[in-house]
Design a protein around this motif. Sequence first.
Motif, PDB file in Angstrom:
ATOM      1  N   GLU A  38       0.826  -1.212   0.000  1.00 38.21           N
ATOM      2  CA  GLU A  38       0.000   0.000   0.000  1.00 38.21           C
ATOM      3  C   GLU A  38       0.861   1.263   0.000  1.00 38.21           C
ATOM      4  O   GLU A  38       0.459   2.301  -0.527  1.00 38.21           O
ATOM      5  CB  GLU A  38      -0.935   0.016   1.213  1.00 38.21           C
ATOM      6  CG  GLU A  38      -1.998  -1.075   1.209  1.00 38.21           C
ATOM      7  CD  GLU A  38      -1.502  -2.366   1.846  1.00 38.21           C
ATOM      8  OE1 GLU A  38      -0.286  -2.495   2.081  1.00 38.21           O
ATOM      9  OE2 GLU A  38      -2.338  -3.254   2.103  1.00 38.21           O
ATOM     10  N   GLU A  39       2.050   1.179   0.621  1.00 39.36           N
ATOM     11  CA  GLU A  39       2.868   2.384   0.778  1.00 39.36           C
ATOM     12  C   GLU A  39       3.530   2.821  -0.533  1.00 39.36           C
ATOM     13  O   GLU A  39       3.803   4.014  -0.726  1.00 39.36           O
ATOM     14  CB  GLU A  39       3.954   2.161   1.831  1.00 39.36           C
ATOM     15  CG  GLU A  39       3.434   2.039   3.263  1.00 39.36           C
ATOM     16  CD  GLU A  39       2.959   0.640   3.614  1.00 39.36           C
ATOM     17  OE1 GLU A  39       2.623   0.424   4.777  1.00 39.36           O
ATOM     18  OE2 GLU A  39       2.927  -0.231   2.714  1.00 39.36           O
ATOM     19  N   LEU A  40       3.816   1.871  -1.417  1.00 38.53           N
ATOM     20  CA  LEU A  40       4.524   2.207  -2.650  1.00 38.53           C
ATOM     21  C   LEU A  40       3.548   2.352  -3.812  1.00 38.53           C
ATOM     22  O   LEU A  40       2.544   1.650  -3.877  1.00 38.53           O
ATOM     23  CB  LEU A  40       5.559   1.123  -2.972  1.00 38.53           C
ATOM     24  CG  LEU A  40       6.645   0.893  -1.918  1.00 38.53           C
ATOM     25  CD1 LEU A  40       7.660  -0.125  -2.420  1.00 38.53           C
ATOM     26  CD2 LEU A  40       7.344   2.196  -1.544  1.00 38.53           C
ATOM     27  N   PRO A  41       3.844   3.236  -4.740  1.00 36.67           N
ATOM     28  CA  PRO A  41       2.944   3.413  -5.891  1.00 36.67           C
ATOM     29  C   PRO A  41       2.960   2.186  -6.799  1.00 36.67           C
ATOM     30  O   PRO A  41       3.924   1.420  -6.833  1.00 36.67           O
ATOM     31  CB  PRO A  41       3.535   4.635  -6.602  1.00 36.67           C
ATOM     32  CG  PRO A  41       4.965   4.665  -6.191  1.00 36.67           C
ATOM     33  CD  PRO A  41       4.995   4.150  -4.783  1.00 36.67           C
ATOM     34  N   THR A  42       1.905   1.997  -7.529  1.00 35.54           N
ATOM     35  CA  THR A  42       1.792   0.870  -8.460  1.00 35.54           C
ATOM     36  C   THR A  42       2.772   1.053  -9.617  1.00 35.54           C
ATOM     37  O   THR A  42       2.826   2.130 -10.219  1.00 35.54           O
ATOM     38  CB  THR A  42       0.362   0.778  -9.012  1.00 35.54           C
ATOM     39  OG1 THR A  42      -0.545   0.650  -7.917  1.00 35.54           O
ATOM     40  CG2 THR A  42       0.217  -0.426  -9.931  1.00 35.54           C
ATOM     41  N   PRO A  43       3.571   0.042  -9.923  1.00 34.38           N
ATOM     42  CA  PRO A  43       4.482   0.149 -11.077  1.00 34.38           C
ATOM     43  C   PRO A  43       3.699   0.415 -12.355  1.00 34.38           C
ATOM     44  O   PRO A  43       2.536   0.026 -12.496  1.00 34.38           O
ATOM     45  CB  PRO A  43       5.170  -1.221 -11.113  1.00 34.38           C
ATOM     46  CG  PRO A  43       5.015  -1.766  -9.729  1.00 34.38           C
ATOM     47  CD  PRO A  43       3.710  -1.247  -9.219  1.00 34.38           C
ATOM     48  N   ASN A  44       4.355   1.080 -13.315  1.00 35.74           N
ATOM     49  CA  ASN A  44       3.672   1.422 -14.567  1.00 35.74           C
ATOM     50  C   ASN A  44       4.694   1.543 -15.691  1.00 35.74           C
ATOM     51  O   ASN A  44       5.856   1.149 -15.521  1.00 35.74           O
ATOM     52  CB  ASN A  44       2.860   2.719 -14.398  1.00 35.74           C
ATOM     53  CG  ASN A  44       3.715   3.841 -13.813  1.00 35.74           C
ATOM     54  OD1 ASN A  44       4.816   4.098 -14.285  1.00 35.74           O
ATOM     55  ND2 ASN A  44       3.202   4.499 -12.774  1.00 35.74           N
ATOM     56  N   VAL A  45       4.282   2.086 -16.807  1.00 31.74           N
ATOM     57  CA  VAL A  45       5.183   2.173 -17.966  1.00 31.74           C
ATOM     58  C   VAL A  45       6.280   3.202 -17.755  1.00 31.74           C
ATOM     59  O   VAL A  45       7.267   3.218 -18.503  1.00 31.74           O
ATOM     60  CB  VAL A  45       4.391   2.524 -19.245  1.00 31.74           C
ATOM     61  CG1 VAL A  45       3.441   1.403 -19.593  1.00 31.74           C
ATOM     62  CG2 VAL A  45       3.649   3.856 -19.087  1.00 31.74           C
ATOM     63  N   TYR A  46       6.129   4.059 -16.740  1.00 33.90           N
ATOM     64  CA  TYR A  46       7.128   5.087 -16.476  1.00 33.90           C
ATOM     65  C   TYR A  46       8.167   4.635 -15.447  1.00 33.90           C
ATOM     66  O   TYR A  46       9.339   4.988 -15.529  1.00 33.90           O
ATOM     67  CB  TYR A  46       6.453   6.375 -15.987  1.00 33.90           C
ATOM     68  CG  TYR A  46       5.352   6.838 -16.893  1.00 33.90           C
ATOM     69  CD1 TYR A  46       5.609   7.199 -18.214  1.00 33.90           C
ATOM     70  CD2 TYR A  46       4.041   6.924 -16.442  1.00 33.90           C
ATOM     71  CE1 TYR A  46       4.596   7.627 -19.064  1.00 33.90           C
ATOM     72  CE2 TYR A  46       3.020   7.348 -17.277  1.00 33.90           C
ATOM     73  CZ  TYR A  46       3.298   7.694 -18.581  1.00 33.90           C
ATOM     74  OH  TYR A  46       2.299   8.110 -19.421  1.00 33.90           O
ATOM     75  N   ARG A  47       7.704   3.846 -14.451  1.00 34.90           N
ATOM     76  CA  ARG A  47       8.579   3.375 -13.372  1.00 34.90           C
ATOM     77  C   ARG A  47       8.232   1.918 -13.097  1.00 34.90           C
ATOM     78  O   ARG A  47       7.092   1.598 -12.750  1.00 34.90           O
ATOM     79  CB  ARG A  47       8.392   4.234 -12.117  1.00 34.90           C
ATOM     80  CG  ARG A  47       8.802   5.673 -12.346  1.00 34.90           C
ATOM     81  CD  ARG A  47       8.360   6.612 -11.244  1.00 34.90           C
ATOM     82  NE  ARG A  47       8.479   7.984 -11.692  1.00 34.90           N
ATOM     83  CZ  ARG A  47       9.585   8.727 -11.570  1.00 34.90           C
ATOM     84  NH1 ARG A  47      10.644   8.225 -10.970  1.00 34.90           N
ATOM     85  NH2 ARG A  47       9.626   9.957 -12.025  1.00 34.90           N
ATOM     86  N   THR A  48       9.213   1.050 -13.194  1.00 32.36           N
ATOM     87  CA  THR A  48       8.951  -0.378 -13.118  1.00 32.36           C
ATOM     88  C   THR A  48       8.978  -0.884 -11.683  1.00 32.36           C
ATOM     89  O   THR A  48       9.450  -0.201 -10.772  1.00 32.36           O
ATOM     90  CB  THR A  48      10.000  -1.169 -13.924  1.00 32.36           C
ATOM     91  OG1 THR A  48      11.270  -1.067 -13.240  1.00 32.36           O
ATOM     92  CG2 THR A  48      10.138  -0.629 -15.328  1.00 32.36           C
ATOM     93  N   ALA A  49       8.509  -2.123 -11.504  1.00 38.14           N
ATOM     94  CA  ALA A  49       8.517  -2.762 -10.185  1.00 38.14           C
ATOM     95  C   ALA A  49       9.933  -3.062  -9.721  1.00 38.14           C
ATOM     96  O   ALA A  49      10.169  -3.267  -8.531  1.00 38.14           O
ATOM     97  CB  ALA A  49       7.703  -4.052 -10.229  1.00 38.14           C
ATOM     98  N   SER A  50      10.882  -3.076 -10.634  1.00 43.21           N
ATOM     99  CA  SER A  50      12.276  -3.336 -10.264  1.00 43.21           C
ATOM    100  C   SER A  50      12.979  -2.084  -9.761  1.00 43.21           C
ATOM    101  O   SER A  50      14.087  -2.154  -9.248  1.00 43.21           O
ATOM    102  CB  SER A  50      13.048  -3.884 -11.475  1.00 43.21           C
ATOM    103  OG  SER A  50      13.195  -2.879 -12.469  1.00 43.21           O
TER     104      SER A  50
END
Length: 774
Positions: A38-50
């Motif tokens: 919940e604390e971190l934003p959902t990864p997307n095409v701009y910023r990845t989960a890595s």
Amino acid sequence: MRNIFYTLLGLLALTFSVRTATAQYETYNNNKFKQLKEELPTPNVYRTASGAPGHEYYQQQADYEIEVTLDDENQTITGKETITYYNNSPDDLNYLWVQLDQNVRARDSQSKKIRQRSMNEKMSFGGMKRMMNDFDGGFKISSVKTNRGTKLDHTINYTMMRIDLPETLESGHSYTFQIEWNYNINNRMEIGGRSGYEYFEKDSNYLYTIAQFYPRMAVYNDVEGWQNKQFLGRGEFALPFGDYDVKITVPADHIVGSTGVLQNDRDVLTSKQRNRFEEARESDSPVLIVTEEEAIENEKEGTSKTKTWHFEAENVRDFAFATSRKFIWDAQGVDIGGKRVMAMSYYPKEGNPLWERYSTKVVAHTVKTYSKYTIDYPYPVAISVNSKRIGMEYPMICFNYGRPEEDGTYSERLKYGMISVIVHEVGHNFFPMIINSDERQWTWMDEGLNSFVQYLTEQEWERNYPSRRGPAYKIVNYMKGDKSYQTPIMTNSESIFQFGNNAYGKPATALNILRETVMGRELFDYAFKTYAERWAFKHPTPADFFRTMEDASAVDLDWFWRGWFYTTAHVDIAINDVKWYKVETGDPRIDNPIARKMDDADEKYIANQRNAKSVEKTITEKDTATADFYNRTDEYDYTSLDVERFKEYTASLNEEEKAMLDTNMNFYEMEFELVGELPMPIVAEFSFLDGSKEKIHIPAEIWRMGDEKVSKVFWFEKKLVGVEVDPNLETADVDRNNNYWPARNIPSRFELFKKQQRGSPKNRMQRFQEAEER
């Protein structure tokens, strides 16, 4: 009736189910090892989960052409600029936001209105002057117009200006506009500020350190949209990258140090100065370009003539400069990745002998060391400017304090304070000037990360360098302090209590603990360098840092980020109990004598000891007929049959099982307690009877089930005489008194003193010189 019964039964079951689910949720929600979802934003095409930039990552660009004139008689800046703004976002923009940071000193500024003031029984003249300050600061915007000269509608909201575009700025297009302005330069010695002027009364000269001197574009990105939070004085700056072409007009006898590369050296430098500069480029030690003797002569002069210094800088997020006729100037070349970088210093004679001895060498050491831990320093110059009572950073240039006494002596504290501030401010070239985090939102991402690498750099300058921040034990007093005056690291810059500890010290310490205790140097250094490489010349967020550190190391650190960055919890791990066990071999010849020796409670009991003297004879001693088999033997006696049975038992064991009956092995069951709320690895050092020691590291995950107390069993051939938790002070444990078995109390020291006489005490250098003269 039966239906009512079943309905009630169902309601009871539902209530029980809801309560159980609620309890389970609360347990999960409070788990210190819960993942950061919940604390971190959902990864997307701009910023990845890595933690890396995504395949559609974008950032805006702002290019500047600036002309400014500094009026040395009236201490004013007049300027005009042309800004070309490139909309690389997928969004169409109807307006642009420009930062007017000088407006923090305007008479109607919000920062003045919200600043708390109080009166004391004793007030200094300086304090009264700052409180009653009515300085007419802030930008006076004389025009905002299109590149063709047409007036642009705009609205000024304190430190922000919205420019309403006549047409929508579509994605992939650029827009060019012009601003003209002027402002009064503040006297930093009287009213403070990151930039301004210092007046030298003895020689009637000024030293200017000039920054935030032009209206600057705000950042627009995928995270915040426009970063247009008001500048209230603490939360620093979020800025886009761009190319700068800047012309600075100053008195003809001034020397200018600036962001960027000088383009017209033949117009502003003598042939002797140009030759010295080329010599410095190939030198591995500082070469004077303007000597102290030349600077002193220059101070005596004055002129109404001006010179224009022309600088260009590529791919920088800001621009600053310093100018004075007092400047001594030295420089040396530094090899960074096969490229020659110029390390330079500008300082008045009042800075010597400290500055000529240390400044440029510290600059060179800093860019080398930071390059090792992050990326190769990409810019052509790195400059340190001496400026009383300030430490502030900009691309390629920074302003740093450090002035010796008039007799040339200086205290040890001043020497190391000056070296540290130069390291810190030059280091800011990397965080946030290159790895361009949002300082307005997250101070720790530039100050904390920078303070951490500052610590590494200081330790490579001098062994056991007295670093102010970084070592875990130096944050203990803050961590165990009043929680009502603490905020989590993940707090907006303007809302932080204890700014230095929160934004500088605690995050720097956290990274040091990660490097030394949680991850190890190899994993940490690789992950940290990966973060720097990924986000160089980009706009990272906290999530990008957290995710990259895990992604590049394969270490789950969510528990660490949660505890250190999202709470104000502290570390306190205690040793509660130690129990010693020996193996019972089953051999009565070995076990029984040992058991008899250990079972000595009857002998120790005080009443039994006194009865041995006061009771002359017991009944069984007087009348032997009352004494039977049990009086003549004890439970530890054994027979030959017992021995035979043991031999039969051992014959049935294999060699590995026989080895486990080793009577030399000592087993110790230890209970550790998480007294503080912050889980950490248990680092325990075991001391043995023969004087040897062994250190064992238990990962923090031992606390993963939410236990406040955990037990571990250790076994050694040697006999244990003591245990110490956190023996090398690496976890910031706030209470050392519960870190020992057997228990030990750590004394606090106090000092006896006489009240000092009035007047400044002499520094150690002065005292030694005085002793030599005698």
